[in-house]
Motif scaffolding. Structure first.
Motif, PDB file in Angstrom:
ATOM      1  N   LEU A   1      15.354 -23.156  15.563  1.00  0.00           N
ATOM      2  CA  LEU A   1      14.052 -22.506  15.619  1.00  0.00           C
ATOM      3  C   LEU A   1      13.137 -23.272  16.568  1.00  0.00           C
ATOM      4  N   LYS A   2      12.282 -22.533  17.236  1.00  0.00           N
ATOM      5  CA  LYS A   2      11.328 -23.128  18.164  1.00  0.00           C
ATOM      6  C   LYS A   2      10.034 -23.439  17.423  1.00  0.00           C
ATOM      7  N   GLU A   3       9.607 -24.699  17.496  1.00  0.00           N
ATOM      8  CA  GLU A   3       8.343 -25.086  16.863  1.00  0.00           C
ATOM      9  C   GLU A   3       7.186 -24.488  17.658  1.00  0.00           C
ATOM     10  N   ILE A   4       6.183 -24.007  16.937  1.00  0.00           N
ATOM     11  CA  ILE A   4       4.988 -23.447  17.569  1.00  0.00           C
ATOM     12  C   ILE A   4       3.765 -24.229  17.088  1.00  0.00           C
ATOM     13  N   ASP A   5       2.636 -23.998  17.740  1.00  0.00           N
ATOM     14  CA  ASP A   5       1.413 -24.699  17.384  1.00  0.00           C
ATOM     15  C   ASP A   5       1.050 -24.450  15.927  1.00  0.00           C
ATOM     16  N   GLU A   6       0.586 -25.483  15.257  1.00  0.00           N
ATOM     17  CA  GLU A   6       0.142 -25.339  13.870  1.00  0.00           C
ATOM     18  C   GLU A   6      -1.308 -25.809  13.786  1.00  0.00           C
ATOM     19  N   PRO A   7      -2.135 -25.074  13.045  1.00  0.00           N
ATOM     20  CA  PRO A   7      -3.572 -25.309  13.084  1.00  0.00           C
ATOM     21  C   PRO A   7      -4.083 -26.538  12.342  1.00  0.00           C
ATOM     22  N   PHE A   8      -3.328 -27.103  11.426  1.00  0.00           N
ATOM     23  CA  PHE A   8      -3.876 -28.142  10.556  1.00  0.00           C
ATOM     24  C   PHE A   8      -3.857 -29.531  11.176  1.00  0.00           C
ATOM     25  N   LYS A   9      -2.858 -29.831  11.987  1.00  0.00           N
ATOM     26  CA  LYS A   9      -2.771 -31.117  12.704  1.00  0.00           C
ATOM     27  C   LYS A   9      -2.908 -32.332  11.776  1.00  0.00           C
ATOM     28  N   ASP A  10      -2.271 -32.238  10.599  1.00  0.00           N
ATOM     29  CA  ASP A  10      -2.412 -33.322   9.626  1.00  0.00           C
ATOM     30  C   ASP A  10      -1.091 -34.017   9.295  1.00  0.00           C
ATOM     31  N   GLY A  11      -0.010 -33.637   9.990  1.00  0.00           N
ATOM     32  CA  GLY A  11       1.281 -34.261   9.732  1.00  0.00           C
ATOM     33  C   GLY A  11       1.985 -33.759   8.491  1.00  0.00           C
ATOM     34  N   LEU A  12       1.393 -32.772   7.801  1.00  0.00           N
ATOM     35  CA  LEU A  12       1.998 -32.235   6.585  1.00  0.00           C
ATOM     36  C   LEU A  12       2.477 -30.799   6.766  1.00  0.00           C
ATOM     37  N   HIS A  13       2.318 -30.255   7.964  1.00  0.00           N
ATOM     38  CA  HIS A  13       2.672 -28.861   8.230  1.00  0.00           C
ATOM     39  C   HIS A  13       3.488 -28.773   9.511  1.00  0.00           C
TER      40      HIS A  13
ATOM     41  N   TRP B   1       5.188 -25.358  11.951  1.00  0.00           N
ATOM     42  CA  TRP B   1       5.312 -23.908  12.082  1.00  0.00           C
ATOM     43  C   TRP B   1       6.434 -23.598  13.078  1.00  0.00           C
ATOM     44  N   TYR B   2       7.220 -22.560  12.768  1.00  0.00           N
ATOM     45  CA  TYR B   2       8.341 -22.152  13.615  1.00  0.00           C
ATOM     46  C   TYR B   2       8.316 -20.654  13.840  1.00  0.00           C
ATOM     47  N   ASP B   3       8.625 -20.247  15.057  1.00  0.00           N
ATOM     48  CA  ASP B   3       8.711 -18.831  15.394  1.00  0.00           C
ATOM     49  C   ASP B   3       9.966 -18.248  14.739  1.00  0.00           C
ATOM     50  N   ILE B   4       9.797 -17.165  13.977  1.00  0.00           N
ATOM     51  CA  ILE B   4      10.959 -16.480  13.406  1.00  0.00           C
ATOM     52  C   ILE B   4      11.020 -15.028  13.882  1.00  0.00           C
ATOM     53  N   CYS B   5      10.442 -14.788  15.045  1.00  0.00           N
ATOM     54  CA  CYS B   5      10.498 -13.504  15.759  1.00  0.00           C
ATOM     55  C   CYS B   5       9.597 -12.428  15.148  1.00  0.00           C
ATOM     56  N   GLY B   6       9.346 -11.432  15.943  1.00  0.00           N
ATOM     57  CA  GLY B   6       8.545 -10.307  15.508  1.00  0.00           C
ATOM     58  C   GLY B   6       7.111 -10.687  15.189  1.00  0.00           C
ATOM     59  N   GLY B   7       6.629 -11.801  15.729  1.00  0.00           N
ATOM     60  CA  GLY B   7       5.282 -12.253  15.445  1.00  0.00           C
ATOM     61  C   GLY B   7       5.167 -13.036  14.151  1.00  0.00           C
ATOM     62  N   ALA B   8       6.264 -13.221  13.442  1.00  0.00           N
ATOM     63  CA  ALA B   8       6.246 -13.942  12.169  1.00  0.00           C
ATOM     64  C   ALA B   8       6.604 -15.415  12.384  1.00  0.00           C
ATOM     65  N   ALA B   9       6.161 -16.242  11.450  1.00  0.00           N
ATOM     66  CA  ALA B   9       6.426 -17.676  11.533  1.00  0.00           C
ATOM     67  C   ALA B   9       6.899 -18.211  10.191  1.00  0.00           C
ATOM     68  N   LEU B  10       7.663 -19.275  10.253  1.00  0.00           N
ATOM     69  CA  LEU B  10       8.040 -20.047   9.079  1.00  0.00           C
ATOM     70  C   LEU B  10       7.085 -21.231   9.038  1.00  0.00           C
ATOM     71  N   HIS B  11       6.429 -21.459   7.910  1.00  0.00           N
ATOM     72  CA  HIS B  11       5.436 -22.516   7.758  1.00  0.00           C
ATOM     73  C   HIS B  11       5.954 -23.500   6.718  1.00  0.00           C
ATOM     74  N   LEU B  12       6.319 -24.697   7.173  1.00  0.00           N
ATOM     75  CA  LEU B  12       6.770 -25.743   6.261  1.00  0.00           C
ATOM     76  C   LEU B  12       5.563 -26.577   5.849  1.00  0.00           C
ATOM     77  N   ILE B  13       5.440 -26.833   4.564  1.00  0.00           N
ATOM     78  CA  ILE B  13       4.325 -27.619   4.036  1.00  0.00           C
ATOM     79  C   ILE B  13       4.891 -28.761   3.198  1.00  0.00           C
ATOM     80  N   GLU B  14       4.644 -29.999   3.640  1.00  0.00           N
ATOM     81  CA  GLU B  14       5.101 -31.140   2.862  1.00  0.00           C
ATOM     82  C   GLU B  14       4.106 -31.450   1.756  1.00  0.00           C
ATOM     83  N   ALA B  15       4.633 -31.558   0.565  1.00  0.00           N
ATOM     84  CA  ALA B  15       3.828 -31.947  -0.591  1.00  0.00           C
ATOM     85  C   ALA B  15       4.765 -32.649  -1.563  1.00  0.00           C
TER      86      ALA B  15
END
Length: 144
Positions: free
Chosen positions: A46-58, A60-74
Motif C-alpha cells: 500500500l502507498k502511504e498518503i498524507d495524514e493530518p494529525f502528524k503525531d506519530g500515532l497515525h 494513512w494508506y490509499d486503498i483505491c476509489g478515494g478510500a484510505a486505510l487509517h492505522l491508529i496506534e493506541a
C-alpha cells in the motif's frame, strides 16, 4: 452486515437528502504503528498518503476509489467495541444529515464523546460519530 444495511438505509431514507455516500476511510486500532505500517507497506504494497494529525500515532494508506486505510496506534488493543475501530462515510451535506439526526432523536457525538457535538480535525474536516444497533461506531464527515 444487516445492521450496516440498516444504517445505510436510514441515511438514504429521507426525502430531504438524496446525496450519495462513499467510503472515506477504514480505521484500524494497532498496538505498534511501526510494525503495522511495515506490514501494510511491504506485504500489501500500500502507498502511504498524507495524514493530518502528524503525531506519530497515525498512518494513512490509499486503498483505491478515494478510500484510505487509517492505522491508529493506541495501547492495549481493546476487547470491547472501540470508537477507534470505525467505518467512515463522507456526506455531501453533513448539516442536513445532522439536522435529520436531531429531528429523529438519533444520538451522535464528537470524538471525545460529548453528545450532540461536532469535532473539527486539524485539516478542517468536520466529523461526528454514531453507533449502529450493535454498538459499532460509524464516523460521518464532510470530506466528500
Amino acid at each position: 452486515m444487516k445492521n450496516l444495511l440498516f444504517i445505510i438505509s436510514f441515511t438514504l431514507m429521507s426525502s430531504a437528502i438524496h446525496a450519495q455516500i462513499k467510503t472515506n476511510h477504514i480505521a484500524v486500532h494497532v498496538a505498534n504503528l511501526e510494525k503495522s505500517s511495515q506490514f501494510y507497506e511491504e506485504i500489501l504494497d500500500l502507498k502511504e498518503i498524507d495524514e493530518p494529525f502528524k503525531d506519530g500515532l497515525h498512518a494513512w494508506y490509499d486503498i483505491c476509489g478515494g478510500a484510505a486505510l487509517h492505522l491508529i496506534e493506541a495501547p492495549d488493543v481493546p476487547n470491547e467495541i472501540s470508537k477507534i475501530n470505525h467505518l467512515c462515510f463522507s456526506m455531501e451535506n453533513m448539516d442536513a444529515f445532522i439536522s435529520r439526526l436531531k429531528t429523529t432523536g438519533y444520538p451522535f457525538e464528537d470524538w471525545p464523546g460529548e453528545k450532540g457535538k461536532i469535532t473539527t480535525r486539524p485539516d478542517g474536516v468536520r466529523q461526528i460519530y454514531i453507533q449502529d444497533p450493535d454498538g459499532y461506531w460509524l464516523e460521518i464527515n464532510d470530506d466528500y
